[in-house]
Design a protein around this motif. Structure first.
Motif, mmCIF file in Angstrom:
data_model
loop_
_atom_site.group_PDB
_atom_site.id
_atom_site.type_symbol
_atom_site.label_atom_id
_atom_site.label_comp_id
_atom_site.label_asym_id
_atom_site.label_seq_id
_atom_site.Cartn_x
_atom_site.Cartn_y
_atom_site.Cartn_z
ATOM 1 N N GLY A 1 -4.452 -3.183 0.039
ATOM 2 C CA GLY A 1 -3.912 -2.086 -0.019
ATOM 3 C C GLY A 1 -4.083 -1.320 -1.394
ATOM 4 N N HIS A 2 -3.543 -0.176 -1.466
ATOM 5 C CA HIS A 2 -3.420 0.590 -2.640
ATOM 6 C C HIS A 2 -2.150 0.072 -3.449
ATOM 7 C CE1 HIS A 2 -6.279 3.852 -0.730
ATOM 8 N NE2 HIS A 2 -6.496 2.610 -0.715
ATOM 9 N N PHE B 1 -1.454 -3.092 9.188
ATOM 10 C CA PHE B 1 -1.487 -4.363 8.049
ATOM 11 C C PHE B 1 -0.378 -3.810 6.815
ATOM 12 C CE2 PHE B 1 -3.720 -5.209 4.285
ATOM 13 C CZ PHE B 1 -3.635 -6.597 4.150
ATOM 14 N N TYR B 2 -0.452 -2.910 6.511
ATOM 15 C CA TYR B 2 0.063 -2.640 5.114
ATOM 16 C C TYR B 2 1.824 -2.780 5.204
ATOM 17 C CZ TYR B 2 2.436 1.910 6.299
ATOM 18 O OH TYR B 2 3.474 2.873 6.676
ATOM 19 N N PHE C 1 -2.250 4.613 11.500
ATOM 20 C CA PHE C 1 -3.031 3.782 12.429
ATOM 21 C C PHE C 1 -2.961 2.373 12.031
ATOM 22 C CE2 PHE C 1 -6.115 5.751 9.254
ATOM 23 C CZ PHE C 1 -6.612 4.284 8.669
ATOM 24 N N CYS C 2 -2.351 2.195 10.598
ATOM 25 C CA CYS C 2 -2.461 0.860 10.111
ATOM 26 C C CYS C 2 -1.260 -0.030 10.429
ATOM 27 C CB CYS C 2 -2.894 1.024 8.455
ATOM 28 S SG CYS C 2 -2.728 -0.372 7.591
ATOM 29 N N LYS D 1 -5.380 9.890 0.856
ATOM 30 C CA LYS D 1 -5.865 8.471 0.206
ATOM 31 C C LYS D 1 -7.308 8.874 -0.249
ATOM 32 C CE LYS D 1 -7.753 5.789 3.892
ATOM 33 N NZ LYS D 1 -7.696 4.535 4.836
ATOM 34 N N CYS E 1 0.920 -1.039 0.096
ATOM 35 C CA CYS E 1 0.088 -0.085 -0.054
ATOM 36 C C CYS E 1 0.942 1.163 0.090
ATOM 37 C CB CYS E 1 -0.937 -0.021 1.203
ATOM 38 S SG CYS E 1 -1.930 1.287 1.093
ATOM 39 N N ALA F 1 -0.474 4.058 0.524
ATOM 40 C CA ALA F 1 -1.277 5.366 1.370
ATOM 41 C C ALA F 1 -0.440 5.504 2.759
ATOM 42 C CB ALA F 1 -2.561 4.862 1.712
ATOM 43 N N ARG F 2 0.005 4.654 3.514
ATOM 44 C CA ARG F 2 0.851 4.675 4.522
ATOM 45 C C ARG F 2 0.042 5.217 5.872
ATOM 46 N NH1 ARG F 2 6.496 4.668 4.152
ATOM 47 N NH2 ARG F 2 7.148 3.420 2.280
ATOM 48 N N CYS F 3 -1.335 4.983 6.074
ATOM 49 C CA CYS F 3 -2.054 5.743 7.014
ATOM 50 C C CYS F 3 -1.355 5.093 8.555
ATOM 51 C CB CYS F 3 -3.392 4.922 7.285
ATOM 52 S SG CYS F 3 -4.284 4.937 5.487
HETATM 53 S S1 SF4 Z 1 -3.995 -0.783 3.807
HETATM 54 FE FE1 SF4 Z 1 -5.815 0.625 4.019
HETATM 55 S S2 SF4 Z 1 -5.557 1.528 6.075
HETATM 56 FE FE2 SF4 Z 1 -3.544 0.459 5.658
HETATM 57 S S3 SF4 Z 1 -2.247 2.070 5.182
HETATM 58 FE FE3 SF4 Z 1 -3.334 1.236 3.133
HETATM 59 S S4 SF4 Z 1 -5.082 2.303 2.879
HETATM 60 FE FE4 SF4 Z 1 -4.471 2.805 4.964
#
Ligand code: SF4
Length: 426
Positions: free
Chosen positions: A111-112, A74-75, A71-72, A192, A65, A67-69
């Motif tokens: 993910g993106h 997972f990515y 709070f995540c 994002k 991904c 986006a690198r939020c």
């Molecule tokens: S997987 Fe979703 S929440 Fe996690 S960084 Fe990427 S867009 Fe954000």
């Protein structure tokens, strides 16, 4: 307290609370009162003490991904050794296992990933529908749709139309977090999708005749007033979507009919899970969850369904949710990757979900994404394997790369390098 008493009276009579009344209730009303008001609305909307759940599988097709939020947990960034993309065959195998457990839908999000163009999604959806014509695809949250608009340079409506043409059935409400841009900027999820962009994808989906869900992740950097602002923005769009001409009417030219069977089907809220995230911090408590869920039921008077988030709160608070406005236990989780990466891995199979519903004094019924009742629990009709642990997208150490990826043009420098080294080794 007189003001709270008056607002509670209004809610009991079926009135709609405004912003100031919602703020006063959330701030000052005792938790038991919020529960009583929310439970009263649930009972009015769902007489007969039915509580529903769905059997589906939560599949995360890639963890790569851009986006690198913050709070995540997972990515993985582009080029990471731990990044994966599931192959079409792996996804088909997961569908086979879901069908064996009585399920009929994938919740497909990821993910993106810059190396998965719109055509990859189209081929996947086509492939699923060719093999499993009745199987449903509840897929691609609004930020994923926005990501595809940027990659393909198409509009939101064009991307949705193309996905619907190959089998998209409905859109999940992920990626909403809090629909206030001050919060989104701090969480690094403003780029994002802004709050308006998230809502705009849902607006277009509703116009295209799709049902969608709405979510809210709270308990990080937002204020209580911003949580309520999020709910009010959803309520406003739901009013708009339910007032839209039905899709069939638009096609036939018949007069517009306002429909309660349009727009969002359900609201799902959960608390931010801080473990292994860049943002860090603490998880909100169970009481805060129940108060927030109850406020969702009270403010979102044009939503039929509230889901209990036992996946983040655990089975016991999940069961208590049924006294705080929830009428649905969400999904029998077969697989979960995102919340687990942030430290929560609660697992309940169908037997356990039904046990919690019945123990709370309700009748358990299976449903589909449209909240149509499908029947009684599957395990009472036939033997199904028990699931005492959640499946994962990919087992640790499995670094296989699906062969079909080579059919799509690589966009990232890391993927181009990898392909060059594959070629020179080959
Ligand atoms: S997987 Fe979703 S929440 Fe996690 S960084 Fe990427 S867009 Fe954000």
């Amino acid at each position: 307290m007189q003001a709270i008493h008056d607002i509670a009276h209004k809610v009991r009579r079926g009135g709609r609370v405004d912003r100031d009344e919602a703020i006063a209730l959330y701030r000052d009303a005792p938790t038991a009162l919020l529960g009583e008001l929310a439970d009263g609305i649930r009972a009015r909307k769902h007489p007969g003490r039915l509580v529903t759940y769905i059997i589906d599988r939560n599949v995360n097709y890639t963890n790569v991904c851009v986006a690198r939020c913050n709070f995540c947990a997972f990515y993985r960034p582009v080029g990471s050794q731990e990044g994966y993309v599931l192959g079409f065959d792996e996804i088909f195998r997961k569908i086979d296992e879901t069908i064996e457990l009585g399920g009929g839908q994938l919740l497909l999000q990821g993910g993106h990933n810059p190396d998965l163009p719109l055509e990859w999604y189209e081929d996947l959806f086509r492939g699923v529908k060719a093999r499993y014509p009745d199987f449903k695809l509840h897929a691609l949250s609004p930020p994923e749709v926005i990501h595809l608009t940027r990659m393909s340079r198409l509009s939101i409506a064009e991307v949705i139309d193309r996905l619907v043409a190959v089998g998209l059935d409905s859109i999940p409400g992920g990626g909403a977090e809090i629909l206030v841009d001050r919060v989104r900027k701090i969480l690094n999820c403003y780029n994002k999708a802004t709050g308006d962009e998230w809502l705009d994808v849902m607006r277009h989906a509703h116009r295209a005749g799709l049902r969608t869900t709405a979510t809210m992740m709270y308990g990080h950097v937002e204020t209580p007033a911003e949580r309520l602002e999020h709910m009010l923005r959803l309520r406003e769009l739901q009013d708009e979507s339910q007032g839209l001409p039905a899709v069939a009417s638009a096609k036939t030219g018949l007069p517009a009919v306002a429909s309660a069977k349009a727009g969002f089907t359900a609201f799902i809220t959960w608390s931010y899970q801080p473990e292994h995230t860049e943002l860090g911090g603490f998880e909100a408590t169970g009481v805060e969850y129940l108060r927030t869920l109850a406020m969702g039921r009270i403010v979102l008077d044009n939503f039929d369904n509230m889901q209990a988030s036992w996946v983040t709160q655990g089975g016991k608070v999940g069961q208590l949710s049924l006294a705080y406005g929830a009428n649905d236990m969400g999904s029998v989780m077969i697989e979960e990757n995102v919340v687990r990466a942030a430290g929560a891995a609660f697992c309940m199979d169908e037997i356990e979900i039904v046990r919690n519903i019945e123990n709370a004094g309700f009748t358990a019924k299976r449903r589909n994404m449209h909240y149509e009742i499908l029947g009684d629990p599957v395990f009472r009709e036939r033997d199904v394997p028990r699931m005492l642990a959640l499946a994962v997208a990919r087992h640790d150490g499995d670094t296989s790369r699906p062969a079909e990826l080579a059919s799509y043009a690589a966009r990232s420098a890391a993927e181009k390098r990898l392909r060059r080294s594959d070629l020179s080794e080959g």
